[in-house]
Design a protein around this motif. Sequence first.
Motif, short mmCIF file in Angstrom:
data_model
loop_
_atom_site.label_atom_id
_atom_site.label_comp_id
_atom_site.label_asym_id
_atom_site.label_seq_id
_atom_site.Cartn_x
_atom_site.Cartn_y
_atom_site.Cartn_z
N ARG A 1 0.84 -1.21 0.00
CA ARG A 1 0.00 0.00 0.00
C ARG A 1 0.87 1.25 0.00
N LEU A 2 1.98 1.24 0.74
CA LEU A 2 2.90 2.38 0.74
C LEU A 2 3.48 2.60 -0.65
N ILE A 3 3.95 1.53 -1.29
CA ILE A 3 4.55 1.66 -2.61
C ILE A 3 3.51 2.16 -3.61
N GLU A 4 2.28 1.66 -3.52
CA GLU A 4 1.21 2.14 -4.40
C GLU A 4 0.96 3.63 -4.18
N TRP A 5 0.96 4.06 -2.93
CA TRP A 5 0.72 5.48 -2.63
C TRP A 5 1.84 6.34 -3.18
N LEU A 6 3.08 5.89 -3.02
CA LEU A 6 4.22 6.67 -3.51
C LEU A 6 4.20 6.82 -5.03
N ALA A 7 3.59 5.86 -5.72
CA ALA A 7 3.52 5.91 -7.19
C ALA A 7 2.29 6.65 -7.69
N THR A 8 1.37 7.01 -6.80
CA THR A 8 0.12 7.65 -7.23
C THR A 8 -0.12 8.95 -6.46
N ASP A 9 -0.92 8.89 -5.43
CA ASP A 9 -1.26 10.10 -4.68
C ASP A 9 -0.03 10.76 -4.07
N GLY A 10 0.99 9.98 -3.75
CA GLY A 10 2.19 10.52 -3.11
C GLY A 10 3.33 10.80 -4.05
N GLN A 11 3.10 10.69 -5.39
CA GLN A 11 4.20 10.91 -6.33
C GLN A 11 4.85 12.28 -6.16
N ASN A 12 4.06 13.33 -6.15
CA ASN A 12 4.65 14.66 -6.02
C ASN A 12 5.37 14.84 -4.69
N ASP B 1 9.13 15.75 -5.82
CA ASP B 1 9.28 17.17 -6.10
C ASP B 1 10.40 17.84 -5.32
N ALA B 2 10.52 17.52 -4.05
CA ALA B 2 11.51 18.23 -3.22
C ALA B 2 12.92 17.98 -3.72
N ASN B 3 13.16 16.83 -4.34
CA ASN B 3 14.49 16.53 -4.87
C ASN B 3 14.58 16.76 -6.38
N HIS B 4 13.54 17.35 -6.96
CA HIS B 4 13.54 17.68 -8.39
C HIS B 4 13.72 16.46 -9.29
N GLU B 5 13.18 15.32 -8.87
CA GLU B 5 13.20 14.15 -9.74
C GLU B 5 11.94 14.10 -10.59
N TYR B 6 11.99 13.33 -11.66
CA TYR B 6 10.82 13.17 -12.51
C TYR B 6 9.91 12.07 -11.95
N PRO B 7 8.60 12.29 -11.97
CA PRO B 7 7.69 11.22 -11.58
C PRO B 7 7.75 10.08 -12.58
N VAL B 8 7.67 8.84 -12.08
CA VAL B 8 7.57 7.71 -13.02
C VAL B 8 6.17 7.62 -13.59
N PRO C 1 7.79 22.56 -11.46
CA PRO C 1 8.04 23.57 -12.49
C PRO C 1 9.49 23.75 -12.91
N LEU C 2 10.45 23.67 -11.97
CA LEU C 2 11.82 23.95 -12.34
C LEU C 2 12.33 22.95 -13.37
N ILE C 3 12.11 21.65 -13.13
CA ILE C 3 12.61 20.67 -14.10
C ILE C 3 11.71 20.59 -15.32
N ALA C 4 10.45 20.97 -15.18
CA ALA C 4 9.60 21.06 -16.37
C ALA C 4 10.19 22.05 -17.35
N GLY C 5 10.87 23.07 -16.80
CA GLY C 5 11.53 24.07 -17.64
C GLY C 5 12.72 23.54 -18.42
N PHE C 6 13.22 22.35 -18.07
CA PHE C 6 14.30 21.74 -18.84
C PHE C 6 13.79 21.21 -20.18
N GLY C 7 12.46 21.08 -20.33
CA GLY C 7 11.89 20.61 -21.57
C GLY C 7 11.71 19.10 -21.61
N ASP C 8 10.94 18.64 -22.57
CA ASP C 8 10.71 17.21 -22.74
C ASP C 8 11.95 16.56 -23.33
N PHE C 9 12.09 15.26 -23.08
CA PHE C 9 13.22 14.54 -23.66
C PHE C 9 12.85 13.09 -23.89
N LYS C 10 13.52 12.47 -24.83
CA LYS C 10 13.37 11.04 -25.07
C LYS C 10 14.36 10.29 -24.17
#
Length: 340
Positions: free
Chosen positions: A275-286, A290-297, A305-314
Motif C-alpha cells: 500500500r505504501l509503494i502504491e501510494w508513492l507511485a500515485t497520490d504521493g508521487q509529487n 518534487d523536493a528533490n527535483h526528480e521526474y515522476p515515473v 516547475p523547475l525541471i519542467a523548464g528543462f523541456g521534454d526529452f526522449k
Amino acid sequence: MRSRPLLTAVAGLTVLATTLTGCGAFGGGSADLQIYSARHYDLEGAFGEFTDETGISVEFISGDDAELLERLKAEGDDTPADVFMTVDAGNLWNGARQGELAATDSAVLRDAVPEDLRESDGRWYGLALRARTVTYNPDAVDPSEFDAVETYAGLADPKWKGRLCMRDATSAYTQSLVASLIELHGRERALEIVQGWVANDVAIMSNDVLLLEAIDAGTCDVGINNHYYLARLLEENPDLDVDLFWASQEGAGTHVNISGAGVVEGADNPEDALRLIEWLATDGQNAFVDANHEYPVNPSVEPEPLIAGFGDFKRMPLNAEAYGTFNAEAVDLLAEAGYR
C-alpha cells in the motif's frame, strides 16, 4: 515464505550497523512499517503525508544499497524490514535475484509505473526517475558541438580534450551509465568510448555538485550529471552558468535510472508495505519526487516547475537486468581503460 538462514558472523552485523546513517519515524510508538532505504533525502515529507492519510506509521533506516542488502541477507527470516528502497535499478534487480524481494500483484502499480520501470513479477517498482545527461558552460560551448545521436560516445572526440569533468569510477551513476553503454554498443565499443574519455584528460570529481561548480567556474566546459543536482543548484542560484543538453535525442535517448522499492520477502506486514509503494507511485508521487527535483515515473503526474523548464526529452529504455548483470563488467572496463 522462503528460508533465509541467519548468518553467524555477528561481527559482520556489527560493522553493518555502524555504517548505517540513522533512522526516522513517523506516527509514534512501534511503527507499522519498517523501511530499509538507500534513498537518503526528502523522505520525511512523503512518509509523514502517508502516515497522516492512512494512519500507518513508518520507520526507516538508511544506508547504502550494498549495506542494506547484506543486512537483509544476514537477518534472514528475522528481519524487521517490510520495504527495501534503493537508488539504482541494478540494485533492485540484484535484490530480486537474490530472493530478498517478494513477488506482488498490483493493478494500481501496473497502471502507474511504465513496464520498463518495474519488474514483471512485481518484485520492485520504480518510483522516481533521474536522467543522467550532459551539462555544459554556455560561455565555452555551443550545443551544436554535441553529437545528437551518440552524445556520451561523442565526448570521446579529441575536440573535448582538457574540457571534460566526470564522476569517479566507484559511483553507481558512472557504473550504470557504462553498463548501459555495454548493453547498447557491446563491450569492445564501450571500452573505446571510455578510453576516449580518459585520453581527453577527463577530470574526475567525487560528487555531482563539485562537478557542476567546476563547470560554472570554467574549470571544465562539459560534464555528465544527474539532472536534479543541476536543479538544486539553480534553485539556490538562478544565475549559475551551467546549461543542460538532453543526450542522444536523435539516437537511443538519454540514460535514466530510478529510485524504487519492493516488498521484502517474508515481511511482517506485506499488505501495508505494498500500500505504501502504491501510494508513492500515485497520490504521493509529487510528495516523493518534487523536493528533490526528480521526474515522476507515473506519466499522469506532472514534474515540478523547475525541471519542467528543462523541456521534454526522449529517454533510453531502462534495462535493470543489464545494469545489474553488466555492473561487474562495467567496473572491470573502467579499470582497464584507466578511468579512476
